[in-house]
Scaffold this active site. Structure first.
Site, PDB file in Angstrom:
ATOM      1  N   ASP A 115      -7.851 -25.062  33.345  1.00 29.10           N
ATOM      2  CA  ASP A 115      -6.507 -24.474  33.352  1.00 29.10           C
ATOM      3  C   ASP A 115      -6.039 -24.216  34.784  1.00 29.10           C
ATOM      4  O   ASP A 115      -5.791 -23.090  35.189  1.00 29.10           O
ATOM      5  CB  ASP A 115      -6.463 -23.191  32.531  1.00 29.10           C
ATOM      6  CG  ASP A 115      -5.046 -22.649  32.379  1.00 29.10           C
ATOM      7  OD1 ASP A 115      -4.092 -23.446  32.524  1.00 29.10           O
ATOM      8  OD2 ASP A 115      -4.890 -21.435  32.134  1.00 29.10           O
TER       9      ASP A 115
ATOM     10  N   GLU B  51      -7.030 -30.309  32.293  1.00 31.96           N
ATOM     11  CA  GLU B  51      -5.911 -29.450  32.694  1.00 31.96           C
ATOM     12  C   GLU B  51      -6.006 -29.091  34.173  1.00 31.96           C
ATOM     13  O   GLU B  51      -5.975 -27.926  34.563  1.00 31.96           O
ATOM     14  CB  GLU B  51      -5.824 -28.201  31.814  1.00 31.96           C
ATOM     15  CG  GLU B  51      -4.415 -27.652  31.761  1.00 31.96           C
ATOM     16  CD  GLU B  51      -4.202 -26.546  30.733  1.00 31.96           C
ATOM     17  OE1 GLU B  51      -3.074 -26.057  30.656  1.00 31.96           O
ATOM     18  OE2 GLU B  51      -5.152 -26.194  29.999  1.00 31.96           O
TER      19      GLU B  51
ATOM     20  N   TYR C  14      -7.973 -34.518  27.226  1.00 32.05           N
ATOM     21  CA  TYR C  14      -7.242 -33.279  27.056  1.00 32.05           C
ATOM     22  C   TYR C  14      -6.192 -33.543  25.985  1.00 32.05           C
ATOM     23  O   TYR C  14      -5.139 -34.108  26.247  1.00 32.05           O
ATOM     24  CB  TYR C  14      -6.610 -32.836  28.377  1.00 32.05           C
ATOM     25  CG  TYR C  14      -5.761 -31.585  28.269  1.00 32.05           C
ATOM     26  CD1 TYR C  14      -6.134 -30.534  27.442  1.00 32.05           C
ATOM     27  CD2 TYR C  14      -4.582 -31.473  29.000  1.00 32.05           C
ATOM     28  CE1 TYR C  14      -5.357 -29.401  27.336  1.00 32.05           C
ATOM     29  CE2 TYR C  14      -3.796 -30.333  28.917  1.00 32.05           C
ATOM     30  CZ  TYR C  14      -4.194 -29.298  28.080  1.00 32.05           C
ATOM     31  OH  TYR C  14      -3.409 -28.164  27.977  1.00 32.05           O
TER      32      TYR C  14
ATOM     33  N   ASP D 186     -11.238 -30.988  25.812  1.00 29.69           N
ATOM     34  CA  ASP D 186     -10.513 -30.004  25.022  1.00 29.69           C
ATOM     35  C   ASP D 186      -9.774 -30.760  23.927  1.00 29.69           C
ATOM     36  O   ASP D 186      -8.769 -31.414  24.188  1.00 29.69           O
ATOM     37  CB  ASP D 186      -9.545 -29.245  25.939  1.00 29.69           C
ATOM     38  CG  ASP D 186      -8.651 -28.282  25.187  1.00 29.69           C
ATOM     39  OD1 ASP D 186      -8.793 -28.162  23.952  1.00 29.69           O
ATOM     40  OD2 ASP D 186      -7.788 -27.653  25.834  1.00 29.69           O
TER      41      ASP D 186
ATOM     42  N   ASN E  42      -8.391 -29.335  21.320  1.00 26.37           N
ATOM     43  CA  ASN E  42      -7.310 -28.487  20.807  1.00 26.37           C
ATOM     44  C   ASN E  42      -7.296 -28.389  19.285  1.00 26.37           C
ATOM     45  O   ASN E  42      -6.234 -28.414  18.657  1.00 26.37           O
ATOM     46  CB  ASN E  42      -5.951 -28.982  21.336  1.00 26.37           C
ATOM     47  CG  ASN E  42      -5.439 -28.108  22.472  1.00 26.37           C
ATOM     48  OD1 ASN E  42      -5.554 -26.884  22.431  1.00 26.37           O
ATOM     49  ND2 ASN E  42      -4.894 -28.743  23.498  1.00 26.37           N
TER      50      ASN E  42
ATOM     51  N   ASP F 117     -13.492 -27.029  22.225  1.00 22.94           N
ATOM     52  CA  ASP F 117     -14.017 -27.969  23.222  1.00 22.94           C
ATOM     53  C   ASP F 117     -15.306 -28.558  22.667  1.00 22.94           C
ATOM     54  O   ASP F 117     -16.164 -27.816  22.159  1.00 22.94           O
ATOM     55  CB  ASP F 117     -14.282 -27.256  24.539  1.00 22.94           C
ATOM     56  CG  ASP F 117     -13.040 -26.549  25.066  1.00 22.94           C
ATOM     57  OD1 ASP F 117     -12.312 -27.165  25.857  1.00 22.94           O
ATOM     58  OD2 ASP F 117     -12.802 -25.388  24.667  1.00 22.94           O
TER      59      ASP F 117
ATOM     60  N   ASP G 221      -9.978 -17.539  28.638  1.00 22.48           N
ATOM     61  CA  ASP G 221      -9.533 -18.913  28.457  1.00 22.48           C
ATOM     62  C   ASP G 221     -10.751 -19.762  28.071  1.00 22.48           C
ATOM     63  O   ASP G 221     -11.612 -19.286  27.331  1.00 22.48           O
ATOM     64  CB  ASP G 221      -8.812 -19.451  29.701  1.00 22.48           C
ATOM     65  CG  ASP G 221      -7.870 -20.618  29.370  1.00 22.48           C
ATOM     66  OD1 ASP G 221      -6.970 -20.411  28.539  1.00 22.48           O
ATOM     67  OD2 ASP G 221      -8.047 -21.709  29.915  1.00 22.48           O
ATOM     68  N   HIS G 222     -10.867 -20.985  28.555  1.00 21.85           N
ATOM     69  CA  HIS G 222     -11.975 -21.857  28.173  1.00 21.85           C
ATOM     70  C   HIS G 222     -13.245 -21.523  28.954  1.00 21.85           C
ATOM     71  O   HIS G 222     -13.184 -21.086  30.108  1.00 21.85           O
ATOM     72  CB  HIS G 222     -11.629 -23.318  28.453  1.00 21.85           C
ATOM     73  CG  HIS G 222     -10.507 -23.840  27.623  1.00 21.85           C
ATOM     74  ND1 HIS G 222     -10.707 -24.572  26.467  1.00 21.85           N
ATOM     75  CD2 HIS G 222      -9.162 -23.740  27.776  1.00 21.85           C
ATOM     76  CE1 HIS G 222      -9.533 -24.906  25.950  1.00 21.85           C
ATOM     77  NE2 HIS G 222      -8.582 -24.414  26.724  1.00 21.85           N
TER      78      HIS G 222
END
Length: 275
Positions: A9, A44, A128, A167, A169, A240, A265-266
């Site tokens: 990110d 990202e 991604y 990722d 999603n 992920d 976040d991740h």
């Protein structure tokens, strides 16, 4: 082979900002270098269309002196400084880098979402996946993406085995997020996205974490930044993944999350596989 994947990110912020979040991100990067993976896949990145600047490259070289980099950024007509992917891989590795386009809905092919490394005996691809968006405005496009991406992996798999990471999603099953009852109409947990992931696995791919760990609960890779206590309360999602061709699933030795400390976040994920 040891591989790490992380949706950072904003690599740009991690390398150049002095914010508390950027400092936490750099601490994670230092931890990743200490693990000395063969390949690190980043999602990202949010770099400009020209990719990493001289300053970015200098900091990367300082943090990861044994690695070379390959990157892909969002290009016009897609948004600037959006999405983007990167590979960092050991300088002694021989790999062919490709930047596939999969004829997905416009402008996803321009958003820098997929990179692939071809090794002598396998492919490693970094993705991604597009988010279905606020009010699921991009859900139909996301479904189209899922079909095209699955077809792409199948094409690779017909040539040599595949490791796919990034990722994705989507939380595949109810066990993959803390509050499934609240999220059946949320991006990343719609019936359509979950079915898309099921369809992908059914084409010959294995979710390595579930393959090794079975139905273990409470293990996630993402906690919402906007909810300050999400990580403290482990109110997370597993979105992920490391996927592998079914025929090499028995070669997977480790598939797990890497602790990213206070940073929300991740969190990075790790795969070890004996190829």
């Amino acid at each position: 082979m040891k591989i790490i994947s992380w949706n950072i990110d904003s690599l740009n912020a991690a390398l150049t900002s002095d914010s508390n979040r950027a400092i936490l991100s750099r601490e994670v990067l230092i931890k990743l270098n200490a693990l000395q993976a063969d390949v690190i896949a980043i999602q990202e990145t949010k770099l400009s269309a020209k990719g990493p600047t001289k300053k970015h490259k200098k900091v990367i070289e300082e943090l990861f002196p044994n690695y070379q980099i390959a990157w892909r950024s969002s290009q016009e007509p897609a948004r600037k400084g959006y999405a983007g992917t990167m590979f960092m891989y050991k300088k002694d590795l021989k790999a062919e880098v490709s930047y596939p386009e999969i004829s997905c809905p416009h402008p996803m092919d321009y958003e820098g979402r997929i990179m692939t490394l071809e090794f002598a005996d396998f492919y490693l691809t970094n993705v991604y996946t597009p988010n279905a968006g606020s009010e699921l405005k991009r859900l139909e496009d996301r479904q189209n993406w899922d079909e095209k991406y699955a077809d792409y992996l199948v094409c690779l798999d017909q040539v040599k085995p595949v490791i796919a990471t990034g990722d994705f999603n989507v939380a595949h099953k109810e066990i993959d997020l803390a509050h499934p009852d609240r999220n059946h109409f949320s991006a990343g947990f719609t019936d359509e996205e979950r079915q898309g992931f099921t369809n992908l696995l059914n084409k010959g791919f294995t979710d390595t974490f579930r393959h090794l760990h079975g139905p273990v609960e409470g293990v996630y890779t993402w906690w919402a930044q906007r909810v300050r206590t999400s990580k403290q309360n482990n109110s997370g999602w597993r979105i992920d993944y490391f996927l592998v061709s079914d025929r090499i699933a028995d070669k997977v030795q480790r598939s797990e999350m890497i602790d990213s400390g206070e940073r929300q976040d991740h969190t990075p994920i790790l795969l070890e596989i004996d190829l």
